[in-house]
Write a protein that holds these residues in place. Sequence first.
Motif, short mmCIF file in Angstrom:
data_model
loop_
_atom_site.label_atom_id
_atom_site.label_comp_id
_atom_site.label_asym_id
_atom_site.label_seq_id
_atom_site.Cartn_x
_atom_site.Cartn_y
_atom_site.Cartn_z
N LEU A 1 0.76 -1.31 -0.46
CA LEU A 1 -0.13 0.32 0.43
C LEU A 1 1.09 0.93 0.08
CD1 LEU A 1 -2.60 -1.25 2.72
CD2 LEU A 1 -3.63 -0.30 0.54
N LEU A 2 2.38 1.22 0.19
CA LEU A 2 3.24 2.62 0.51
C LEU A 2 2.63 2.88 -1.35
CD1 LEU A 2 5.49 4.15 1.15
CD2 LEU A 2 6.93 2.59 0.10
N PRO A 3 2.81 1.98 -2.45
CA PRO A 3 3.03 3.15 -3.91
C PRO A 3 0.93 4.36 -3.41
CG PRO A 3 3.62 1.27 -4.28
CD PRO A 3 2.96 1.21 -3.04
N VAL A 4 0.67 3.41 -2.63
CA VAL A 4 -1.23 4.18 -2.37
C VAL A 4 -1.31 5.19 -1.65
CG1 VAL A 4 -3.52 3.83 -2.13
CG2 VAL A 4 -2.04 2.16 -3.36
N LEU A 5 -0.14 5.64 -0.53
CA LEU A 5 -0.34 5.81 -0.07
C LEU A 5 0.53 7.28 -0.32
CD1 LEU A 5 0.40 4.75 3.79
CD2 LEU A 5 -1.64 5.84 3.03
#
Length: 209
Positions: free
Chosen positions: A93-97
Amino acid sequence: MPRQPRRRSYDQHCAAARALDLVGDRWTLLVVRELLAGPRRYTDLHADLPGVSTDMLAGRLKDMEGAELVTRRRLPPPASAYVYELTPRGRDLLPVLRTLAAWGAPELGEPRPTDAVRAHWYAIPLLGALADLGAGVVQVTLDEGEFHVRLGADGSVAYGDGRADAPDARLRTDTGTCRALAAGELTLGEAVESGRAVIERSAPMVARG
């Protein structure tokens, strides 16, 4: 272990709806933000999520465990405490954040009187600006505290709360400059040239792929 059914669903055969079934609840992505910095005890999570009730946080963590985004494990003695940490699925989820932070950066402005501030909350918005320094570990110091960023030669990024062991570079700046960097109003080179940021290098940082 099969995923536990969630209490709520949009019941739509849509990838975005399925994603929101898992992470669309209030506080969930902010829990992810905290755990991207490393394993955390429940009390530490609660301290860095001002405004969340204990019941709400416990419920979110239980949901996230059921969705296989988070695991809980016991630290070995002498700590003997439980910590929560992200699974590989949760770390994805890092790229989402990062995208969400980039989209929200123009809305930051000056902190409101009611706003809580933690230094490591600026880590995600700064990942893009710090990438220009090359591969290595960068320790960032603000008046509000410190965090560090790990920039891999393969383009990977990660961050952690607090100081780093033997960082390759140290960056000293302020939250106003962080906001400008995150919003794309200022480059890191311009911030250094204008005196709004200071970088000290302990070791050469190689170009990233």
